[in-house]
Enzyme design. Sequence first.
Site, mmCIF file in Angstrom:
data_model
loop_
_atom_site.group_PDB
_atom_site.id
_atom_site.type_symbol
_atom_site.label_atom_id
_atom_site.label_comp_id
_atom_site.label_asym_id
_atom_site.label_seq_id
_atom_site.Cartn_x
_atom_site.Cartn_y
_atom_site.Cartn_z
ATOM 1 N N ARG A 108 -48.309 17.157 111.048
ATOM 2 C CA ARG A 108 -48.814 16.335 112.152
ATOM 3 C C ARG A 108 -47.684 16.241 113.157
ATOM 4 O O ARG A 108 -46.707 15.507 112.952
ATOM 5 C CB ARG A 108 -49.227 14.943 111.671
ATOM 6 C CG ARG A 108 -49.507 13.990 112.828
ATOM 7 C CD ARG A 108 -50.209 12.719 112.407
ATOM 8 N NE ARG A 108 -51.580 12.972 112.034
ATOM 9 C CZ ARG A 108 -52.478 12.016 111.778
ATOM 10 N NH1 ARG A 108 -52.137 10.755 111.849
ATOM 11 N NH2 ARG A 108 -53.705 12.333 111.450
ATOM 12 N N HIS A 135 -57.457 18.212 116.110
ATOM 13 C CA HIS A 135 -57.451 17.583 114.780
ATOM 14 C C HIS A 135 -58.485 18.318 113.906
ATOM 15 O O HIS A 135 -59.530 17.765 113.551
ATOM 16 C CB HIS A 135 -57.791 16.102 114.925
ATOM 17 C CG HIS A 135 -57.370 15.268 113.749
ATOM 18 N ND1 HIS A 135 -56.865 15.807 112.588
ATOM 19 C CD2 HIS A 135 -57.386 13.922 113.559
ATOM 20 C CE1 HIS A 135 -56.590 14.817 111.742
ATOM 21 N NE2 HIS A 135 -56.901 13.674 112.305
ATOM 22 N N GLN A 138 -59.845 16.843 110.471
ATOM 23 C CA GLN A 138 -60.774 15.735 110.698
ATOM 24 C C GLN A 138 -62.169 16.265 110.993
ATOM 25 O O GLN A 138 -63.166 15.808 110.424
ATOM 26 C CB GLN A 138 -60.280 14.893 111.892
ATOM 27 C CG GLN A 138 -61.214 13.763 112.267
ATOM 28 C CD GLN A 138 -61.305 12.722 111.175
ATOM 29 O OE1 GLN A 138 -60.290 12.226 110.709
ATOM 30 N NE2 GLN A 138 -62.515 12.395 110.746
ATOM 31 N N ASP A 230 -64.146 7.645 119.019
ATOM 32 C CA ASP A 230 -62.721 7.637 118.630
ATOM 33 C C ASP A 230 -62.038 6.641 119.562
ATOM 34 O O ASP A 230 -62.633 6.185 120.555
ATOM 35 C CB ASP A 230 -62.144 9.061 118.784
ATOM 36 C CG ASP A 230 -60.676 9.169 118.352
ATOM 37 O OD1 ASP A 230 -60.176 8.241 117.659
ATOM 38 O OD2 ASP A 230 -60.015 10.169 118.704
ATOM 39 N N CYS A 270 -63.508 8.591 113.465
ATOM 40 C CA CYS A 270 -62.501 9.257 112.628
ATOM 41 C C CYS A 270 -61.515 8.263 112.007
ATOM 42 O O CYS A 270 -60.876 8.583 111.014
ATOM 43 C CB CYS A 270 -61.758 10.308 113.437
ATOM 44 S SG CYS A 270 -60.939 9.630 114.888
ATOM 45 N N ARG A 298 -62.593 13.652 104.049
ATOM 46 C CA ARG A 298 -61.319 14.321 104.333
ATOM 47 C C ARG A 298 -60.771 14.959 103.055
ATOM 48 O O ARG A 298 -60.270 16.077 103.050
ATOM 49 C CB ARG A 298 -60.298 13.304 104.888
ATOM 50 C CG ARG A 298 -60.616 12.740 106.261
ATOM 51 C CD ARG A 298 -60.525 13.787 107.348
ATOM 52 N NE ARG A 298 -59.213 14.423 107.419
ATOM 53 C CZ ARG A 298 -58.168 13.938 108.091
ATOM 54 N NH1 ARG A 298 -58.298 12.817 108.786
ATOM 55 N NH2 ARG A 298 -57.015 14.573 108.111
HETATM 56 N N1 CP Z 1 -58.334 10.082 110.957
HETATM 57 C C1 CP Z 1 -57.030 10.242 110.683
HETATM 58 O O1 CP Z 1 -56.467 11.316 110.858
HETATM 59 O O2 CP Z 1 -56.429 9.137 110.191
HETATM 60 P P1 CP Z 1 -54.848 8.971 109.975
HETATM 61 O O3 CP Z 1 -54.228 8.929 111.355
HETATM 62 O O4 CP Z 1 -54.705 7.674 109.251
HETATM 63 O O5 CP Z 1 -54.341 10.127 109.194
HETATM 64 N N1 NVA Z 2 -57.376 10.520 118.894
HETATM 65 C C1 NVA Z 2 -56.641 9.787 117.902
HETATM 66 C C2 NVA Z 2 -57.024 10.267 116.537
HETATM 67 C C3 NVA Z 2 -56.366 9.542 115.395
HETATM 68 C C4 NVA Z 2 -56.758 10.072 114.044
HETATM 69 C C5 NVA Z 2 -55.147 9.922 118.135
HETATM 70 O O1 NVA Z 2 -54.695 11.006 118.518
HETATM 71 O O2 NVA Z 2 -54.434 8.925 117.995
#
Ligand code: CP
Ligand code: NVA
Length: 328
Positions: A108, A135, A138, A230, A270, A298
């Site tokens: 990430r 993502h 997800q 989201d 999500c 997930r």
């Molecule tokens: N949806 C998701 O990716 O959650 P986290 O940021 O908690 O990993």
């Molecule tokens: N769009 C959000 C998704 C988190 C899982 C972010 O990037 O923070």
Amino acid sequence: MVVTTPPLAGRDLLSIADLARSDIEAVLELAARTKAGDDLGRPLAGRNLALIFQRPSNRTRVSFEVAVTRLGGHPIAIHAQEIQIGERESVADVSRILDRYADGIVARLISHRDLLRMAQFSASPVINAMTDREHPCQVLADCLTVREATGRLAGARVCYVGDGNNVCTSWLYAAGLCGVDFRMVCPSGYEPQGDVLERAAAMAAASGGRLHVGHEAAPALEDAEIIYTDVWTSMGQEAEQQRRREDFARLQVNESLVTMAPPQARVMHCLPAHRGEEITDAVIDGPQSIVFDQAENRLWVQQALLALIFATLPRPATAATAALEARR
Ligand code: CP
Ligand code: NVA
């Protein structure tokens, strides 16, 4: 004897757009079968996977750690402060080093460009655990959830109400590839990037999918089967939070907005949710919400993905990994 190699074997997953429709279907099929009780065995036995997080995470980190462990592997979670990517060491050097020790990297990273660079310097597979641009894990889990809720993915009517962000981008590609009828509703100025829309539209033209971006919720929701949202302010955009709250206010997924869709429509997010901003407690905790099933998926999808990527790769035979296996 005919030996078939899974199409994802040894590959990176950086963008949903890297996948073919058949790849997505293979992941979803395997995830559904495992969720129904099939045993995937221990395809990660003797393998170590590095999980790097430059942003906070609950679902992604924990579900990947559990998935790797269930498949017999060893997850090594690394937090950004420890390695200070780009400060203490360059992305390229971090990647080269992890590639010498681990059998794969789940990352990430703040910047998608850094993720591409990481993949360039790692011979072993790199999986996108979220960047500013996409993502994919997800959205693979979301696709499984839509399939469970509506009985299909091709032709499913999904209405995404929110920002044209990383999750939305991965959804546009998945929808384009898999023939989803995907409507995106946002305030003016928050549309997905033009190149993303063009690429997704070309995919949709080939798959029979439909993509529509608009600013009004009512027509997009009229016959929707899934209402998806989201956060309005993604991680890293905190300085814009107040302006975004004002710009998105009329698109809050609340009880009034949900009644614009048929009563059997299901609500997805999500997570993490900014309750009281993009979604209200009454909706997220209400009877139409499937957000926790979505979060559970997930795990099933990532297990399937890891099994397909690592199943047929040659096993490492270093003393370190052999010793690790002996301790299990
Ligand atoms: N949806 C998701 O990716 O959650 P986290 O940021 O908690 O990993
Ligand atoms: N769009 C959000 C998704 C988190 C899982 C972010 O990037 O923070």
